[in-house]
Write a protein that holds these residues in place. Structure first.
Motif, mmCIF file in Angstrom:
data_model
loop_
_atom_site.group_PDB
_atom_site.id
_atom_site.type_symbol
_atom_site.label_atom_id
_atom_site.label_comp_id
_atom_site.label_asym_id
_atom_site.label_seq_id
_atom_site.Cartn_x
_atom_site.Cartn_y
_atom_site.Cartn_z
ATOM 1 N N ASP A 159 47.171 -6.195 -29.953
ATOM 2 C CA ASP A 159 46.460 -5.503 -28.891
ATOM 3 C C ASP A 159 45.330 -6.407 -28.380
ATOM 4 O O ASP A 159 44.609 -7.009 -29.170
ATOM 5 C CB ASP A 159 45.880 -4.199 -29.440
ATOM 6 N N THR A 219 42.916 -5.342 -26.016
ATOM 7 C CA THR A 219 41.896 -4.551 -25.326
ATOM 8 C C THR A 219 40.505 -5.128 -25.549
ATOM 9 O O THR A 219 39.707 -5.268 -24.615
ATOM 10 C CB THR A 219 41.937 -3.094 -25.807
ATOM 11 N N ARG A 220 40.208 -5.468 -26.797
ATOM 12 C CA ARG A 220 38.883 -6.000 -27.105
ATOM 13 C C ARG A 220 38.644 -7.335 -26.393
ATOM 14 O O ARG A 220 37.516 -7.639 -25.997
ATOM 15 C CB ARG A 220 38.728 -6.164 -28.612
ATOM 16 N N THR A 264 40.412 -12.589 -19.473
ATOM 17 C CA THR A 264 41.759 -12.158 -19.115
ATOM 18 C C THR A 264 42.629 -13.384 -18.860
ATOM 19 O O THR A 264 42.321 -14.195 -17.979
ATOM 20 C CB THR A 264 41.747 -11.278 -17.851
ATOM 21 N N ASP A 267 49.712 -10.936 -21.565
ATOM 22 C CA ASP A 267 50.279 -9.592 -21.456
ATOM 23 C C ASP A 267 51.783 -9.630 -21.692
ATOM 24 O O ASP A 267 52.461 -10.593 -21.344
ATOM 25 C CB ASP A 267 50.012 -9.013 -20.067
ATOM 26 N N THR A 295 45.500 -4.288 -33.917
ATOM 27 C CA THR A 295 44.143 -4.476 -33.403
ATOM 28 C C THR A 295 43.383 -5.363 -34.390
ATOM 29 O O THR A 295 43.826 -5.593 -35.529
ATOM 30 C CB THR A 295 43.403 -3.140 -33.254
ATOM 31 N N ARG A 321 39.526 -8.143 -23.437
ATOM 32 C CA ARG A 321 39.106 -7.879 -22.059
ATOM 33 C C ARG A 321 37.750 -7.174 -21.991
ATOM 34 O O ARG A 321 36.883 -7.548 -21.215
ATOM 35 C CB ARG A 321 40.165 -7.039 -21.343
ATOM 36 N N GLN A 322 37.582 -6.156 -22.820
ATOM 37 C CA GLN A 322 36.407 -5.304 -22.695
ATOM 38 C C GLN A 322 35.165 -5.887 -23.347
ATOM 39 O O GLN A 322 34.055 -5.713 -22.835
ATOM 40 C CB GLN A 322 36.708 -3.926 -23.277
#
Length: 387
Positions: free
Chosen positions: A284, A286-287, A295, A230, A129, A289-290
């Protein structure tokens, strides 16, 4: 900065098509190629060494509010070798960042860094991360360059909290003029890999890299973000997808195998790159996207497939041609290594057949019986106009 390079030149063209952008100024120490100049359309281009004291006045006089630093080298495969790359990465970036920090008009700064800052080791987490650091601190090379430049950027941000800073950490991008270690290993029909290791690979499609860069430039949330497609592939899987054969060799003979089987680009491979070929790296997202709100359109596997198709290395070999070339190489190798090669060939054939990437087994090899034909030549690397 870095306006003459692939990402910089293409970003300039994209920004000029954006209605909210009033002016685009491309700066680099070298002139753009004719292809890149066409991509830049009617943008203003300033040929300037990043270490020139004129940079600050240019930013101020032009009223530049957003600076994109796309000038970092991501490999040592550049003219002048490691010394020239370090000079450009470290000294050039220091002057660019200092000039931005002193230019009152600058309100946003975007840096294209890389996932190499996480290093590669046997104790790495499954996914890094953005808050994690390398488990084994890089001792030099590109990872240390990028870590240092990120540090300079954060230092500027502390002094100028009114500047929104975005750092994009990207993995390998195949198809760009600047070669990558991974891309170099996809080129030869027999690709040397480190015996006992099968590193994890993440990729980013060139168009996704440009889209993420445009998103950062146009007001996305500031911060540090991993940008990657991904999914994860192993190095051996990727080589087989290219229709080629991974040849496991002992670490102590890897550089010798590279000289025999691979391209010029890998002959001066550094210690950090060797660790990457042992352990790989995955991040990772995640950050991304969020928080960043982005994406990618292509997964890692799709990015690889796109490159293989566009570059002419799509896995469309015949069993006969593969076995014929394997026999030639095996004849030059010690018996234990030759046995590993044949085992790798069998695995490759099974995987290609499962993918439907081999021609019909009853279809004759077009090169059989023709003494003037060798194995089908590979096409040139992906053309810049592909985007």
């Amino acid at each position: 900065m870095g306006g003459s390079r692939y990402l910089g030149a293409h970003l300039v063209g994209m920004l000029l098509r954006t209605e909210t952008v009033e002016r685009v100024l491309a700066i680099d120490s070298v002139k753009p190629s004719p292809q890149h100049r066409r991509r830049m359309r009617d943008a203003e281009f300033v040929r300037l060494d990043p270490q020139s004291p004129r940079l600050q006045s240019i930013l101020r006089d032009a009223g530049i509010d957003t600076v994109v630093h796309a000038g970092l080298h991501h490999t040592d495969f550049a003219p002048g070798g490691r010394a020239a790359v370090k000079e450009s990465n470290i000294m050039g970036s220091m002057h660019v960042i200092a000039a931005c920090g002193r230019a009152a008009s600058v309100k946003r700064f975007v840096l294209i860094s890389s996932t190499t800052v996480y290093g590669s080791s046997g104790v790495d987490p499954a996914m890094f991360t953005e808050d994690m650091a390398a488990r084994r601190q890089p001792s030099g090379g590109i990872p240390l360059d990028h870590l240092a430049v990120e540090g300079y950027v954060r230092g500027m941000s502390r002094k100028r909290p009114d500047i929104d800073v975005t750092i994009l950490r990207i993995p390998a991008i195949l198809g760009l003029p600047e070669p990558t270690v991974f891309g170099e290993l996809l080129a030869p029909s027999i690709a040397p890999v480190l015996a006992g290791y099968d590193p994890r690979i993440q990729l980013l499609h060139p168009q996704d890299a440009l889209d993420a860069l445009l998103h950062a430039t146009q007001g996305a949330a500031p911060g540090t973000f991993n940008i990657a497609g991904d999914g994860v592939l192993t190095l051996s899987q990727a080589i087989r997808r290219a229709g080629h054969v991974p040849l496991p060799v002992p670490p102590q003979t890897f550089k010798l195998a590279v000289r025999l089987l691979s391209s010029q680009g890998l002959r001066d491979i550094g210690s950090s790159q060797l660790r990457y070929l042992r352990f790989g790296r995955a991040v990772d997202t995640t950050r991304m996207r969020q928080e960043f709100g982005f994406t990618p359109r292509y997964t890692t596997e799709e990015a690889l497939h796109s490159y293989l198709v566009d570059s002419g290395t799509e896995p469309l070999i015949t069993r006969a041609s593969l076995e014929r070339q394997t026999a030639k190489v095996a004849a030059l190798l010690p018996a234990p290594v030759a046995d590993r090669l044949r085992s790798g060939v069998d695995t490759t054939l099974c995987e290609l057949e499962a993918l439907g990437a081999l021609p019909d087994p009853h279809e004759p090899d077009p090169h059989e019986g023709d003494p003037h034909q060798g194995d089908a030549p590979k096409a040139d690397a992906i053309q810049e106009e592909a985007l």
